[in-house]
Design a protein around this motif. Sequence first.
Motif, PDB file in Angstrom:
ATOM      1  N   GLU A   1     -54.278  20.067 -55.852  1.00 53.88           N
ATOM      2  CA  GLU A   1     -53.433  20.577 -54.777  1.00 53.88           C
ATOM      3  C   GLU A   1     -53.499  22.099 -54.739  1.00 53.88           C
ATOM      4  OE1 GLU A   1     -51.802  18.788 -52.588  1.00 53.88           O
ATOM      5  OE2 GLU A   1     -52.511  16.910 -53.488  1.00 53.88           O
ATOM      6  N   ALA A   2     -53.683  22.665 -53.555  1.00 49.22           N
ATOM      7  CA  ALA A   2     -53.739  24.121 -53.421  1.00 49.22           C
ATOM      8  C   ALA A   2     -52.354  24.738 -53.439  1.00 49.22           C
ATOM      9  CB  ALA A   2     -54.464  24.503 -52.132  1.00 49.22           C
ATOM     10  N   GLY A   3     -51.315  23.904 -53.166  1.00 51.30           N
ATOM     11  CA  GLY A   3     -49.959  24.415 -53.206  1.00 51.30           C
ATOM     12  C   GLY A   3     -49.397  24.787 -51.862  1.00 51.30           C
TER      13      GLY A   3
ATOM     14  N   LEU B   1     -51.946  33.104 -55.759  1.00 56.33           N
ATOM     15  CA  LEU B   1     -50.598  33.662 -55.720  1.00 56.33           C
ATOM     16  C   LEU B   1     -49.899  33.276 -57.010  1.00 56.33           C
ATOM     17  CD1 LEU B   1     -49.224  33.246 -52.076  1.00 56.33           C
ATOM     18  CD2 LEU B   1     -50.289  35.223 -53.158  1.00 56.33           C
ATOM     19  N   MET B   2     -49.417  34.292 -57.737  1.00 52.90           N
ATOM     20  CA  MET B   2     -48.789  34.107 -59.040  1.00 52.90           C
ATOM     21  C   MET B   2     -47.315  34.513 -58.957  1.00 52.90           C
ATOM     22  SD  MET B   2     -51.519  33.137 -60.735  1.00 52.90           S
ATOM     23  CE  MET B   2     -50.978  33.220 -62.456  1.00 52.90           C
TER      24      MET B   2
ATOM     25  N   GLN C   1     -47.047  32.491 -63.662  1.00 52.84           N
ATOM     26  CA  GLN C   1     -47.363  31.106 -63.352  1.00 52.84           C
ATOM     27  C   GLN C   1     -48.039  31.022 -61.993  1.00 52.84           C
ATOM     28  OE1 GLN C   1     -43.234  29.725 -63.862  1.00 52.84           O
ATOM     29  NE2 GLN C   1     -43.978  28.386 -65.511  1.00 52.84           N
ATOM     30  N   LEU C   2     -48.979  30.076 -61.888  1.00 54.41           N
ATOM     31  CA  LEU C   2     -49.732  29.892 -60.647  1.00 54.41           C
ATOM     32  C   LEU C   2     -48.877  29.150 -59.628  1.00 54.41           C
ATOM     33  CD1 LEU C   2     -52.406  30.082 -59.064  1.00 54.41           C
ATOM     34  CD2 LEU C   2     -53.088  27.923 -60.152  1.00 54.41           C
ATOM     35  N   VAL C   3     -48.774  29.729 -58.419  1.00 53.56           N
ATOM     36  CA  VAL C   3     -47.977  29.127 -57.348  1.00 53.56           C
ATOM     37  C   VAL C   3     -48.872  28.380 -56.361  1.00 53.56           C
ATOM     38  CG1 VAL C   3     -46.391  29.602 -55.433  1.00 53.56           C
ATOM     39  CG2 VAL C   3     -46.192  30.887 -57.575  1.00 53.56           C
ATOM     40  N   LEU C   4     -49.960  29.011 -55.920  1.00 48.70           N
ATOM     41  CA  LEU C   4     -50.899  28.347 -55.020  1.00 48.70           C
ATOM     42  C   LEU C   4     -52.201  29.131 -54.984  1.00 48.70           C
ATOM     43  CD1 LEU C   4     -51.183  30.063 -52.101  1.00 48.70           C
ATOM     44  CD2 LEU C   4     -48.917  29.121 -51.739  1.00 48.70           C
TER      45      LEU C   4
ATOM     46  N   GLN D   1     -42.349  26.713 -56.950  1.00 45.68           N
ATOM     47  CA  GLN D   1     -43.249  25.670 -57.423  1.00 45.68           C
ATOM     48  C   GLN D   1     -44.242  26.244 -58.418  1.00 45.68           C
ATOM     49  OE1 GLN D   1     -45.408  24.274 -53.990  1.00 45.68           O
ATOM     50  NE2 GLN D   1     -46.734  26.050 -53.889  1.00 45.68           N
ATOM     51  N   THR D   2     -44.775  25.359 -59.250  1.00 42.07           N
ATOM     52  CA  THR D   2     -45.799  25.747 -60.215  1.00 42.07           C
ATOM     53  C   THR D   2     -46.874  24.675 -60.216  1.00 42.07           C
ATOM     54  OG1 THR D   2     -44.195  26.881 -61.616  1.00 42.07           O
ATOM     55  CG2 THR D   2     -46.305  26.303 -62.616  1.00 42.07           C
ATOM     56  N   ILE D   3     -48.135  25.081 -60.081  1.00 38.99           N
ATOM     57  CA  ILE D   3     -49.240  24.136 -60.170  1.00 38.99           C
ATOM     58  C   ILE D   3     -50.154  24.569 -61.307  1.00 38.99           C
ATOM     59  CG2 ILE D   3     -49.149  23.620 -57.707  1.00 38.99           C
ATOM     60  CD1 ILE D   3     -51.635  25.323 -57.324  1.00 38.99           C
TER      61      ILE D   3
END
Length: 767
Positions: free
Chosen positions: A632-634, A571-572, A582-585, A624-626
């Motif tokens: 962490e998968a988010g 999920l971006m 940006q990557l969310v999860l 959030q951004t990972i």
Amino acid sequence: MMVTSIVVQRNKRCYTPRNLHLVGSLVADLRPANGFVRFGVFELDVRAGELHKHGIRIKLQEQPFEVLKILLEKPGEVVTREELQRRLWPSDIFVEFDKGIYNAIKRLRETLGDTADTPRYIETLPRRGYCFIAAIDGAKGNAPTMVEVGSEKQTPRLSRPRLLAALFCIALLLPSILAVRYWTSARGTQVSPPALKMLALTTNSSEMPVHYAAISPDGKYVAYADEVGVHVKVIETGEVKSLVLREGSQMVTPVGSHLRFPVAWFPDGTKLLVSWGPAPTIWSVSLLTGKAQKLHEGWASSVSPDSSWIAFLHEDTEIWLMGPRGEEPRKFAQAEPGSTFGRAFWSPDSRRIAYMRVRYEPRSLVCSIDSRSLEGGPPTVVLSDKKMCQEGDQGFWWLPDGRIIYSIAEPGTVFRDFNLWQILTDIHTGLPRKDPKRLTNWAGFFLKGITASTDGKRLLFLRSSFQNSVYVGVLTPAAAPGSFFPRLLTMEKHGDWPTAWTPDSQALVFYSAKNGDNDVFTQTLDEDSPQPIVTGPGEQLAARLTPNGSSLIYMDVPSFQNFGLGTPVRLMRVPVTGGPAQLVLTSDAYDGHRCPRLPATFCILGERSIDERRLVFFAFDAMQTITPSSSEAGKGRELLSVDTEPGRSYGWDLSPDGSLLAVSKTDEHEIRIRFVSLKNGRAYEVNLHGRAKLNGMDWSADSRSVFVSSHSATGTTLLRVDLQGHARPLWEERGVYQMWAVPSPDNRRVAILSAKWDCNVWMAENF
């Protein structure tokens, strides 16, 4: 100089020239190897490496030029991405191939003044490749040399003595030449098989698609069904007769909107096996008198070639047999737990029954063609392939020479690019004798409904293509069919799928495969063309607005090839106005995501459990951004879970105020919606009596109702359903296989997906 011109493209469909018997060897004479190729106002000079427009040289970079040259080598054919990659970049060079091909095609289209939406020269075949679709002119050999009369450059001539000597040599060599030809002929000459011959037998519009069809045993007639009824057509003359079915002196009328389906012919060619009804009923119908005889409850499959037995399905877990008049019904096969059966077909000697078996495994489907002997014993697996799970009904046929002809989807495509394959079997044991072999190289349509004449010379199938339209309508309390008239916003054969609006309710957000892979676009209500938000390699889809309205969260996967339950999904997040994502999860059990409006700050992720017995909902921080390397998968905390049935699909949506989840099974004969509170977990269910097969469910912007689409054999109805289960029709369309609604944030408008399909009967010979 004589110039030969031929159009290889038909209705913007790309076919392989060897499959077009009318094109023949002419295509080989139009390839760029002949020096010059002209199309429209352009001329390609292959030797000089130049492209001219109206005779004037225009600038074209090296890679786009090479792509154009490769496409012109195969006019009307699909050039795959893999072939372009192999031709453009050596194996020892590391580049982002998908991005390079995408950019080369984009620059080439800009030079030609072409577009992906309405292509004149280059058509995108999503997840397959590209096709040159315009008519071309090609000149054999080099350009002619102009010789002035009376100049010194005259055509050389042989003197009389030299001419006599040449004729004498030919006379001496002629007997040797004839002897060699006789010797090679005696040893057997490789003769090319005749080209595949295709013929369209019906031309129904998308408003009235053909649902089922079967060819007569002698190959002279086709029986088919549409919304009007059952028809029999004489193939040679085109004469069509519609059947009036009678039981005794009474005309037989199907219940409600359930259609009659002619599923098989009796071997003598005088009767049809027909099914219809909410609980399917099998009938034998005489073509001579129209008399219909009820045989049994169930779904008819086929009649044995020796006329002894009829095979039919009870539900989708049992295969039964009965006599030709419905006598002596008995169970023949029972599916194992977690498995279902597709339609059953007979071996040429009437001693075995073949059928499609679908096995539901954790996070995947496994499909195979199995067969069983009438004398008992374990089943024999003819072929197993996950791609066969997309085939639908009537996916194969057993020919008298032992070949099983079946349809299968190309890797990475979903109901779009299908081809015919064959596998040679031993008709006595059902075991395969050779590896599968491809028969066609088609693109752009879905293929099902295979039947064949008794001699195996004529093959019949249904060919479908899909087109998505997006409509926008004004919502009023009194809106209903007859007073609700949405206007067309987009219409794409590549598929536009609306999922959200911009926060100001002035532009629609949707994903589309217009550039090959799915990308995210936005389009205002007063524009004719969309603007990209997220583009590039891979599949980007299902964009949803974040609670604060500043960004979109979308689903990202590298490819749909081998995509299914268990495929990792990212999920971006991207700004609504565009920009870096940006990557969310990440999720390996993805089953949708939704976001409420402010003051909420969370979104919800749905995941299906490994055993498919639970649909679990998690909360996650929308902003959030990972990092990709993060462990962490988010995912946030688990909110609740809903019990589900393995192998069944479910639709769900979150109310904009974040208080309720609506969940429903998609394939129910009667739609039931479960409302679940996120505050206390309490749930209740409403039943939409008389409404079947939900294929879309979306909350209204005020969280007071849900838009639900109900599918029937004749079309789809969009309903507004309040929280007590009272349903009011809003819009109805015929020939629609999928529909959903996306209301604008201000609740003044609604965008509606209308996905239609046209389906017609085709016949093949020389296969």
